[in-house]
Each structure stands twice: as C-alpha cells, then as structure tokens.
Design a protein around this motif. Structure first.
Motif, short mmCIF file in Angstrom:
data_model
loop_
_atom_site.label_atom_id
_atom_site.label_comp_id
_atom_site.label_asym_id
_atom_site.label_seq_id
_atom_site.Cartn_x
_atom_site.Cartn_y
_atom_site.Cartn_z
N ALA A 160 0.84 -1.21 0.00
CA ALA A 160 0.00 0.00 0.00
C ALA A 160 0.87 1.26 0.00
O ALA A 160 1.90 1.32 0.69
CB ALA A 160 -0.92 0.00 1.22
N ILE A 161 0.43 2.23 -0.77
CA ILE A 161 1.09 3.53 -0.81
C ILE A 161 0.09 4.54 -0.25
O ILE A 161 -0.93 4.85 -0.89
CB ILE A 161 1.45 3.92 -2.28
CG1 ILE A 161 2.32 2.84 -2.95
CG2 ILE A 161 2.12 5.30 -2.33
CD1 ILE A 161 3.73 2.72 -2.40
N LEU A 162 0.35 5.01 0.95
CA LEU A 162 -0.62 5.85 1.66
C LEU A 162 -0.07 7.27 1.77
O LEU A 162 0.84 7.52 2.56
CB LEU A 162 -0.89 5.24 3.05
CG LEU A 162 -1.25 3.74 3.02
CD1 LEU A 162 -1.32 3.17 4.44
CD2 LEU A 162 -2.56 3.49 2.29
N VAL A 163 -0.61 8.14 0.94
CA VAL A 163 -0.07 9.50 0.88
C VAL A 163 -0.89 10.43 1.77
O VAL A 163 -2.10 10.53 1.62
CB VAL A 163 -0.02 10.03 -0.57
CG1 VAL A 163 0.99 9.23 -1.39
CG2 VAL A 163 -1.37 9.99 -1.27
N TYR A 164 -0.22 11.08 2.69
CA TYR A 164 -0.90 12.05 3.55
C TYR A 164 -0.58 13.45 3.04
O TYR A 164 0.02 14.28 3.72
CB TYR A 164 -0.50 11.82 5.02
CG TYR A 164 -1.29 10.67 5.62
CD1 TYR A 164 -1.04 9.37 5.21
CD2 TYR A 164 -2.32 10.89 6.52
CE1 TYR A 164 -1.79 8.31 5.72
CE2 TYR A 164 -3.08 9.84 7.03
CZ TYR A 164 -2.81 8.55 6.61
OH TYR A 164 -3.56 7.50 7.10
N ASP A 165 -0.99 13.68 1.81
CA ASP A 165 -0.85 14.96 1.15
C ASP A 165 -1.71 14.88 -0.11
O ASP A 165 -1.42 14.09 -1.00
CB ASP A 165 0.62 15.22 0.77
CG ASP A 165 0.82 16.61 0.19
OD1 ASP A 165 -0.14 17.18 -0.35
OD2 ASP A 165 1.94 17.13 0.29
N ASP A 166 -2.75 15.68 -0.14
CA ASP A 166 -3.66 15.59 -1.28
C ASP A 166 -2.96 15.88 -2.61
O ASP A 166 -3.39 15.40 -3.65
CB ASP A 166 -4.86 16.54 -1.11
CG ASP A 166 -6.00 15.86 -0.34
OD1 ASP A 166 -5.77 14.76 0.20
OD2 ASP A 166 -7.11 16.43 -0.31
#
Ligand code: F6P
Length: 539
Positions: A327-333
């Motif tokens: 999983a690649i979970l980006v906390y930046d829209d």
C-alpha cells in the motif's frame, strides 16, 4: 548466477523467517530503545524510518547478502552505463540520462541536452507568446493527450506541484478512449488559447490517436482552418513520421528515444506540458531531485540506501511472508496521483513470470500496488490493514509542512498518519480489549462476545517516509526513489523490469472484437465473447 531461490542467502532468509516468527514488532522495539534512530536513514531531503518493519540486524545483513549474491551493484552499474539490460527488446534503459546533470553518458551530453534546450526554448516562446494561437492570443490552456506513461507520471507532476503553476496557465488531461474523457476534458476550452500536446512514444496508441483526432476535429469545427492546426498541436514522439502524417508541423515535434520506457518518460520531452505549466526552472528542479536520488542510489551502501532498503524489505515480505500487495498511503492531497503512477511503474515493470533468460519463475514477483490519500483511506480500506487476514506492508508518505496551513489541519493530518502506523505496529490484544470493556461496565457475557471483534493483531509492517515540504526537488527524488526500488526488486528476481509484453495480447484481441462489432463475425470466438459482441450489436 544461481536461480533466486537457490541462492544461499535465500535459504538462510527462509530459516531466519522462522526465528523472526518467534518475536514481534513490540518485542523488537522493547529489545532496543534506539531502534528507531538506528533504522532511520535520509537522503535528498527525504527521511525513511523503516524501524516498523519485521526486521532485525540479521535480517538486514541477510538481505544485503541476497543483493550481493544477485550482483545488484553490477546490475545498477549496467543500467546507468547504458548497457542493454532490457533483453527482450534489446534496449538500454537510460531514463537516468534524462536527468544526468553530470552528463556522464553520450546520450546525456547529446540528444538529452539538445532536447531539453528545445523544450526550454518552446516553453519560453509560449510564455512570451512568440508561439501563439492562430488569432495571436497567448496559449494558456495545455491539453495533454496521452495514456499510460504519457499520462500518469506527467499528471502526478502537475497535480503535486500545483502551488508552483505559472499564473494564468491551466492543464487538462485526456487519456481514456471514452467519449466522456474527451467531452469532459474539452468542455469550456477556448480554441484560440488552447495548445494540444500529443504525447505518445509510439504515436501508435489507439487511445491517443482517437483522442487526437477528436481534438483536431473539435478545433476545426470551431471555425479554425487546417493551416491553423500548426499553432495549436505539437507532439512528443519517437515516431516523427506518423506525427507528421497526422498533420503535426515538423517544427513542432519533440524527440524521444527507445531507451526511455513509457513509465519512465516523465523526465523527458514528454514533460513538455508540465514544463510549460510550471516554467523551466521548476521543471529542472524536479529533474535535479531525481538526479540527486540517482547519485544516492548508485553510490550508497545498501544499509543507508533508500531505494535498496525499500526494495529489499519489499522482497522480504513478498517472498518470505507471502504478502501479495503493497500500500502507498499518501498524507498529502497533492500526491493523490502517486499510487496511480506507481501502479504503472511497479506493476508494468515487475508483473513478470519469466526470468531474463526466459525460464518460468517459481516464486512471486511484483506485488499489487494500491493505495490513496489519507485520511480518506482510514474511513475505507484501513479496516483491512488493521484487522484483515492479509499482511499489507504499507508506505506512509507525509510532509512535515503543508503548502496550505489551515487552522490545525496539518497537525491533525500528521497525527493520523503516525497514529495509523502505530496502531499497525502495536495492535490491541484480547486482554487489553477485555479490560477496556470491563472498565466501561459491560456485562461479562457481552464482553466475551464483543471482545474478539475489537482485537487488532498488530505486528503489521510499515515505512514512514517524511520530508519537510513537497517541493519540486523532493518530488523528483521521491519518484526516482520508487523507480529504483522497482529496479532493485526486478534485479534480484532476475526478471526484465523494462519490457511490457503483457499489455499486447489484450490490445490485439480488442482490435478483433472491434472488427466483430462491425461485421458480426463471431465464428472463432468463445461463447462468452460472442454473446458480448452480439449484445452490443443488438443494443
Ligand atoms: O500500456 C502500454 C504502454 O506501452 C505503456 O508502457 C506506455 O506508457 C503507454 O502504453 C503509452 O504508449 P505511448 O506513449 O507509445 O502512446
């Protein structure tokens, strides 16, 4: 070289896995108070804390041994040196030359420098309206027509760098061969101020050709003449003849080369639309970030090498824990396109079942890449990450500073990312859950019934990838880091990460089905395919 599974390091890692099963992440942290510091490395303004992985010093040493026995460094040197490492297409793999500011290869010195100069001059002439629309107006809306690598990476760059867009410029993307994509993508466009950039390495991709035809038809339907097309359509391709046959002015062609894979082409002339949107200085910063990561990757020992660590820990889960996805979970829209781009980079590269020599592999290769933006994902698929039956190694990608600081939003966003990774690490056992429910005054019967549902097994691995702020340079480094991670894994799995034959058969059969939709000839088709053809014809 021995087969991957016959390397002595592979056998040692199998035995080591049995030992690792005796411990867990909580235990590993308890054993070493300095674990997080020891397992945090940084390069190119990106910090990787890999301490929440199911690894100890021995795991890392064995993974390094695996890399050495696989001649990883030799394969890295071959790639950067321009050797033909894409065997099935007999090509070099030189996307790194596109951002090689040291100009170490003939390509970087020659065609890359020349093409960058051509891009720069064109960008400037669009900005100062020397190259203008047919009525003399400045071209301010760029339409990127392309798909796959001619879309995903470029879109990631423009989305991620929205705070850096040149004022007054805008971009649209048309990728899918779906009338909706063209209709919605062209809604509201002003033909006098729109520049279509046809991005296609092959200039033979069905979707891109169909969409380019539709765009040209629309342009002419607005009252523009055929001779005006040259002011509004330019192309980036290796196939210059096909582009000229399409009607692109030879002056408006930007070159590309077969040693740039589609999914690695964002750094090349394919980046022309984004260079116009961002300006050349910003575009070069993205290249600079990638170049810095190249140097780091090439020259740094594995235990401090970001792409190598990501690649090797990925192999650890893929081949020893049987993990199927990542999983690649980006906390930046602004990074919402990253998982999509990495799907192509990783799955088109390492979704392979034969080795470079053509032998069928008897081990798992590339994982399924998926993900999205946090915290949104927390209200959707994180349930499975925390309590599902599958092990999903997860990369959390989080900036320390937001481009858009609103009240206390960013501390909340950051806290959620960190809290999620912590929950995956620690979990919550039956004893803890039971005590919590009892303390709330729940009946013994209800506690016994509900408690198992609230247990979080924990011990679920993650990486925390942080940087101060998403700048053009950091973005370049981040993308290049993942490109090299994929290269590391492909090299160790002994597969060719740089061809993509798997996309061909479906394309060919799509053409046959299209023909059958016109003729109704389903004679050679299986009954399901034939039914689907007939259903469409009857509709
Ligand atoms: O889907 C296969 C593929 O060849 C990708 O690798 C590539 O990025 C995409 O099609 C688009 O190809 P082109 O740039 O030649 O139109």
């Amino acid at each position: 070289m021995s087969k991957f599974t016959q390397l002595s390091a592979f056998t040692k890692l199998q035995a080591h896995k049995t030992q690792m099963d005796q411990t867990n992440l909580i235990g590993l942290f308890a054993d070493d108070a300095d674990r997080a510091n020891k397992m945090t490395v940084s390069a190119c303004d990106i910090e990787l804390d890999y301490s929440k992985n199911l690894v100890n010093e021995e795991t890392l040493s064995l993974l390094v041994e695996l890399a050495e026995q696989s001649n990883l460094q030799g394969q890295i040197d071959k790639m950067f040196g321009g050797e033909v490492i894409n065997g099935s297409e007999k090509r070099s793999v030189l996307h790194t030359a596109l951002r090689d500011f040291d100009k170490t290869t003939p390509e970087a010195k020659g065609v890359v420098a020349d093409s960058l100069a051509k891009v720069e001059s064109f960008v400037n002439s669009v900005h100062n309206a020397e190259f203008a629309g047919y009525t003399g107006k400045k071209l301010t809306t760029i339409v990127n027509i392309g798909i796959g690598g001619s879309y995903l990476g470029p879109k990631l760059i423009s989305d991620a760098l929205k705070p850096y867009w040149k004022e007054g410029f805008d971009i649209q993307y048309i990728a899918n061969v779906d009338g909706t994509a063209v209709t919605e993508g062209m809604k509201g466009l002003d033909p006098e101020t729109t520049l279509f950039v046809i991005c296609s390495k092959s200039f033979g991709t069905l979707e891109t050709l169909k969409n380019s035809e539709a765009a040209r038809e629309w342009f002419l339907s607005t009252g523009a003449k055929q001779s005006d097309v040259k002011n509004h359509f330019v192309a980036v391709t290796t196939n210059q003849k096909a582009a000229v046959d399409f009607g692109i002015d030879a002056e408006n062609l930007f070159p590309l080369w077969d040693w740039v894979g589609g999914r690695y082409s964002l750094w090349s002339t394919i980046g022309l639309p984004q260079a116009i949107l961002l300006g050349m200085d910003t575009f070069k910063e993205v290249l600079k970030g990638a170049f810095d990561m190249d140097l780091h990757f090439k020259n740094t020992p594995i235990k401090e090498n970001l792409p190598a660590l990501l690649g090797l820990t990925g192999i650890w889960y893929n081949n020893f824990y049987d993990a199927q996805s990542q999983a690649i979970l980006v906390y930046d829209d602004y990074l919402q396109e990253l998982p999509n781009h990495l799907q192509q980079v990783d799955m088109e590269s390492n979704g392979k079942s034969v080795t470079q020599d053509g032998d069928i592999v008897d081990y798992n290769t590339g994982p399924i890449i998926w993900g999205g933006a946090g915290t949104n994902g927390q209200h959707a698929y994180h349930q499975l990450l925390h309590q599902g039956t599958r092990l999903v190694p997860s990369d959390f990608i989080v900036p320390l500073k937001s481009h858009n600081p609103v009240a206390d939003h960013h501390p909340w966003l950051y806290a959620n990312a960190v809290g999620q990774a912590q929950a995956m690490l620690e979990g919550k056992n039956l004893e803890q859950v039971t005590a919590e429910l009892v303390s709330k005054g729940m009946s013994e019967e209800d506690v016994a019934f509900i408690a198992p549902h609230k247990v979080h097994a924990g011990n679920r691995p993650s990486n925390m990838i942080t940087f101060e702020q998403l700048t053009p340079k950091v973005l370049g480094s981040l993308i290049a880091m993942y490109e090299h991670k994929v290269m590391v894994q492909g090299a160790i799995w002994q597969i060719n990460s740089f061809d993509q034959w798997g996309v061909e058969l479906g394309k060919v059969l799509g053409v046959a089905v299209f023909d059958a939709l016109q003729t109704g000839n389903v004679a050679k088709m299986d009954s399901s395919t034939a039914n689907l053809v007939n259903k469409f014809r009857d509709a």
